[in-house]
Enzyme design. Sequence first.
Site, PDB file in Angstrom:
ATOM      1  N   GLY A   1       0.791  -1.224   0.000  1.00 14.99           N
ATOM      2  CA  GLY A   1       0.000   0.000   0.000  1.00 14.99           C
ATOM      3  C   GLY A   1       0.820   1.269   0.000  1.00 14.99           C
TER       4      GLY A   1
ATOM      5  N   CYS B   1       1.045   2.200  12.248  1.00 13.44           N
ATOM      6  CA  CYS B   1       2.148   2.967  11.687  1.00 13.44           C
ATOM      7  C   CYS B   1       2.649   4.060  12.624  1.00 13.44           C
ATOM      8  CB  CYS B   1       1.733   3.598  10.358  1.00 13.44           C
ATOM      9  SG  CYS B   1       1.412   2.385   9.074  1.00 13.44           S
TER      10      CYS B   1
END
Length: 381
Positions: free
Chosen positions: A69, A325
């Site tokens: 991604g 993240c």
Amino acid sequence: MIYFDNSATTLIEPSVLKTYEKVSTDFFGNPSSLHRLGDQSQQILNSARQQIADILHCQAGEIYFTSGGSEGDNWIIKGTALEKHQFGNHIITTNIEHPAVTNTLHQLEKLGFDVTYLPVDKTGHLNPEDVRKAIRPETILVTIMAVNNEVGAIQPIKAVAQILKNYPNIHFHVDAVQSVGKALYKQLKDERIDFMTFSGHKFHAPRGVGFIYAKNGRRIAPLINGGGQEDNWRSGTENTPAVVAMARALRLTTENEEQQAQRQNQLRKILYDHLQTLDNIVVFSQMDASFAPHILCFALKGVRGETIVHAFEKEGIYISTTSACSSRKDEQPITLSAMHVPDKIATSAVRVSLDENNTMAEMQQFVIALDKIYQHFQVLN
């Protein structure tokens, strides 16, 4: 072990792993090689591309393989900037995008591009009319995520697409990483969408592989130059075993997708309803059609999110703070900040994210552990 952190990554499906191992052994040739082994690898690679295209109801020539991604987002955004900079330097996005988008845009801003970051409302949703108002003659790209990875808000992609039909020269990119297997693709897909990003490890494929959808007739500059693979769009020897495994994983994840999404939503509702009974809990995700069926974000007031994560881990349950993240960087939750949630509450937020393998028994066990943890911190406070 109970794993409720599927928005961060998913467990590779056993048959997908077997596919990866078999292709690694039986089709190890470089797809660019002219000999028989190369031809075999090229054929199985093309077959995987066609399988993915069939599932997404597009053409095989509109699927390009990536490492995941983040690369897909970087490629589409930077590729548009390079390809269309002579026509304009303005990009429109939201203030809740994944770091793969926002950090890419920050880099482009340093190079002279102008970015408009549109706000979201208190539920985490964009107002499509804000897109219309932000468009300028020099706008070259609109990039909006399909499903927010922190609270699960589904963005009004079709409404934005309708607006952009009047601006055919603007690229429209949708980060669809969190949408696979959630019965959302039909709801999101629109002929006006030019690019979509997907990541294999979000739907039980290996890590390090993904793909983008790029509508025929739309051009972006390559991000990786080299030997001219992927029709000269993305160079580098193709990761054939991972690609073939990803195609299988996508097929398995999208089979009976409606029923699977309904079951995830039922599990989510059990937790949502229980959270409503606890006084010091704030729930940020809602139980309506504008939220994805697999994500529920909430906070226990006065207790930091990472503390809650470790408390559940002691019970053999794995959840996360709002984003994998940013969780190790002690960063504020981007989406909750954009929703104007006070910092002292936002830092307490955690995320439960489900998939089709989670069960009612697991959710019941989670609720028991939640009550135990809740009572523990109530006594301490």
